[in-house]
Design a protein around this motif. Sequence first.
Motif, PDB file in Angstrom:
ATOM      1  N   LYS A 331       0.822  -1.215   0.000  1.00  0.00           N
ATOM      2  CA  LYS A 331       0.000   0.000   0.000  1.00  0.00           C
ATOM      3  C   LYS A 331       0.857   1.267   0.000  1.00  0.00           C
ATOM      4  CE  LYS A 331      -0.988  -0.358   5.000  1.00  0.00           C
ATOM      5  NZ  LYS A 331      -2.057  -0.572   6.003  1.00  0.00           N
ATOM      6  N   GLN A 332       2.019   1.222   0.630  1.00  0.00           N
ATOM      7  CA  GLN A 332       2.891   2.396   0.623  1.00  0.00           C
ATOM      8  C   GLN A 332       3.486   2.623  -0.771  1.00  0.00           C
ATOM      9  OE1 GLN A 332       5.701   2.436   3.958  1.00  0.00           O
ATOM     10  NE2 GLN A 332       4.156   1.426   5.223  1.00  0.00           N
ATOM     11  N   ALA A 335       0.756   4.216  -2.784  1.00  0.00           N
ATOM     12  CA  ALA A 335       0.561   5.586  -2.303  1.00  0.00           C
ATOM     13  C   ALA A 335       1.652   6.512  -2.832  1.00  0.00           C
ATOM     14  CB  ALA A 335       0.541   5.602  -0.778  1.00  0.00           C
ATOM     15  N   GLN A 338       0.596   7.484  -6.162  1.00  0.00           N
ATOM     16  CA  GLN A 338      -0.497   8.447  -6.081  1.00  0.00           C
ATOM     17  C   GLN A 338       0.039   9.844  -5.796  1.00  0.00           C
ATOM     18  OE1 GLN A 338      -4.362   7.673  -5.933  1.00  0.00           O
ATOM     19  NE2 GLN A 338      -3.286   6.398  -7.411  1.00  0.00           N
ATOM     20  N   ASP A 339       0.911   9.952  -4.806  1.00  0.00           N
ATOM     21  CA  ASP A 339       1.466  11.248  -4.430  1.00  0.00           C
ATOM     22  C   ASP A 339       2.377  11.806  -5.519  1.00  0.00           C
ATOM     23  OD1 ASP A 339       0.127  10.959  -2.012  1.00  0.00           O
ATOM     24  OD2 ASP A 339       1.898  10.231  -0.931  1.00  0.00           O
ATOM     25  N   HIS A 385      -8.491   4.206  -5.787  1.00  0.00           N
ATOM     26  CA  HIS A 385      -7.329   5.066  -5.920  1.00  0.00           C
ATOM     27  C   HIS A 385      -7.603   6.041  -7.076  1.00  0.00           C
ATOM     28  CE1 HIS A 385      -5.272   2.280  -3.272  1.00  0.00           C
ATOM     29  NE2 HIS A 385      -4.166   2.996  -3.322  1.00  0.00           N
ATOM     30  N   PHE A 508      -5.849  12.052  -2.887  1.00  0.00           N
ATOM     31  CA  PHE A 508      -5.609  10.785  -2.188  1.00  0.00           C
ATOM     32  C   PHE A 508      -4.758  11.011  -0.943  1.00  0.00           C
ATOM     33  CE2 PHE A 508      -2.890   7.195  -1.210  1.00  0.00           C
ATOM     34  CZ  PHE A 508      -3.744   6.108  -1.257  1.00  0.00           C
ATOM     35  N   LEU A 510      -3.198   8.316   2.205  1.00  0.00           N
ATOM     36  CA  LEU A 510      -3.134   6.995   2.834  1.00  0.00           C
ATOM     37  C   LEU A 510      -3.229   7.140   4.350  1.00  0.00           C
ATOM     38  CD1 LEU A 510      -2.608   3.908   2.491  1.00  0.00           C
ATOM     39  CD2 LEU A 510      -0.164   4.426   2.754  1.00  0.00           C
ATOM     40  N   PRO A 513      -0.574   3.635   7.495  1.00  0.00           N
ATOM     41  CA  PRO A 513       0.381   3.049   6.536  1.00  0.00           C
ATOM     42  C   PRO A 513       1.098   1.809   7.038  1.00  0.00           C
ATOM     43  CG  PRO A 513       1.235   5.091   7.466  1.00  0.00           C
ATOM     44  CD  PRO A 513      -0.204   5.017   7.869  1.00  0.00           C
ATOM     45  N   PHE A 521      -7.785   4.679   3.219  1.00  0.00           N
ATOM     46  CA  PHE A 521      -7.367   5.935   2.605  1.00  0.00           C
ATOM     47  C   PHE A 521      -8.590   6.812   2.381  1.00  0.00           C
ATOM     48  CE2 PHE A 521      -7.843   2.745  -0.776  1.00  0.00           C
ATOM     49  CZ  PHE A 521      -8.672   3.373  -1.701  1.00  0.00           C
TER      50      PHE A 521
END
Length: 580
Positions: A331-332, A335, A338-339, A385, A508, A510, A513, A521
């Motif tokens: 998931k990190q 993320a 996403q970031d 997401h 988005f 998270l 984490p 999220f």
Amino acid sequence: MSSPHETRVLPTGRVLRREPGWWRSAVVYQIYPRSFADSNGDGIGDIPGITAKVDHLAALGVDVVWLSPVYASPQDDNGYDISDYEDIDPTFGSLADLDALIDALHARGIKLVMDLVVNHTSDEHAWFQESRDPASPKRDWYWWRPARAGAEPGTAGAEPTNWASFFSGSAWQHDERSGEYYLHLFSPKQPDLNWENPEVRQAVYAMMNRWVDRGVDGFRMDVINLISKRPELRDGPTVPGRPFAWAFDQFSNGPRLEEFLQEMNAAVGLDERHLLTVGEMPGSTIDLARRVTDPANGELNMVFTFEHVGLDAQPGGTKWDIAPLRLPVLKQNLAAWQDGLAGVGWNSLYWDNHDQPRAVSRFGDDSPEHRVNSAKTLASVQHLHQGTPYVYQGEELGMTNTQFADISAYRDIETLNYHAEAMSQGLDPETVMHALSVRSRDNARTPVQWDDTSHAGFTEGIPWLPVNPNYVFVNAAAAVADQDSTFHHVRRLIELRHELPVVVEGRFALLLPEHEQIWAFTRTLGQQVLLVVANCSSTPATVPAGSLPDVTGARLLLSTHPGAASPELAPWESRLHLIG
């Protein structure tokens, strides 16, 4: 400057309209034609078979079909070795059949994206056959090189570099007729095109334009970041026990990649005609993907990253060297993408495709007890997401990996080559077969399971690849009839994307984490917050007090366990709350 929209009349008479940025709120469904639906009983899926199933796609609510290659091909790599870019392989039908499919999809508001395989061709393509003559004007259309200095051509170690192929062995093949070697990063029957030659590029762009004129709405670009190689072609670092070296930095993300993509965009009018473009880019970094998908740069809409599907392999190993995967790592990683692309570029969202094992078996729990809710939960996480979701055929049914007891059941060239190489190196047969059962691309390529009749309703003949035995209870007919199935959960997720701007445009963030079970999220747009909380494990999980936004008065949009409201999440339970 792109037009507000593109409207034109196709040869069939149907009017086609594409709005700017339409792909941001779209959901793409990938079809691997060989395994989708067989119309003529020869055991191989075909285009008329797809056309007969378009109502299944319309009922699911998808906006786009991505069609894996149906071009003329010797089928060495199941169509990714193309011998004629502008004709259809008789295995799959005809150009008229494709026109009928395009018309059937457009009639239902579904667009069609074709696979674009232009890093390499088949060795049976006319271009390559001409290039084998050293005096041919097309000699420089491919990467021809002499043997290593002082070495006897055709002998071990004489290859121009020590590069390894993706499909095992050397990336160079000696051609006696030419007296030189040609580069093939995949199969020897897939020679790499030389994109440094402007004639190659113009031929590709002309071909793409003709497909767009035929009614195609975009392109998924196969290993597109390999088209720019480093011209010095240096040896890669050697590893003890392996005769060929992994030299990925020498043949990927080369110095002219973005130049080529910008040139392609302009020559085909990819942005101007509002076409969907997604580049398969193994080894891409976040920074590169951000540049490539920045609309200001005029390259691509989105890319397929591979980082998340490489997290369950041993560091420095191959895909066959399996390692455990912790949820926080997965998931990190997503993320970070996403970031990294937020506010500038755009993500593609996928678990499955024709090259990856089935997600519910890989990232979830495919046991009879948890398969359905596990598949639903993975779909919830994926679709919510930010980015464009890709659904691979059968994913909406919760299809699982298969189990082949013997190597003779496999058909995938990568799998067969790895097995042969592993056996020649004396690796443990049981360990190798386990790796195949987990990683082989054939897991994704077993026929789609339409019903519980013979061969899952895929064919009236003998399927080219055995149907997964669980088709008797995992099939489309059963899923469509059951309102609590994976099919209807994915359908509702697609509806939410079409209805709620926060799903498409929301920022988005998270949460939790480091939590080993819970994936949580938020997506935020203005005063509206969408909270996604999912237990991605096969045991109950408790949400730490005060760790999530207060959902008092919030609207529960979708849950894998209707009626559940306790702070404890059941195994593979996911909830979607709309706050504000």
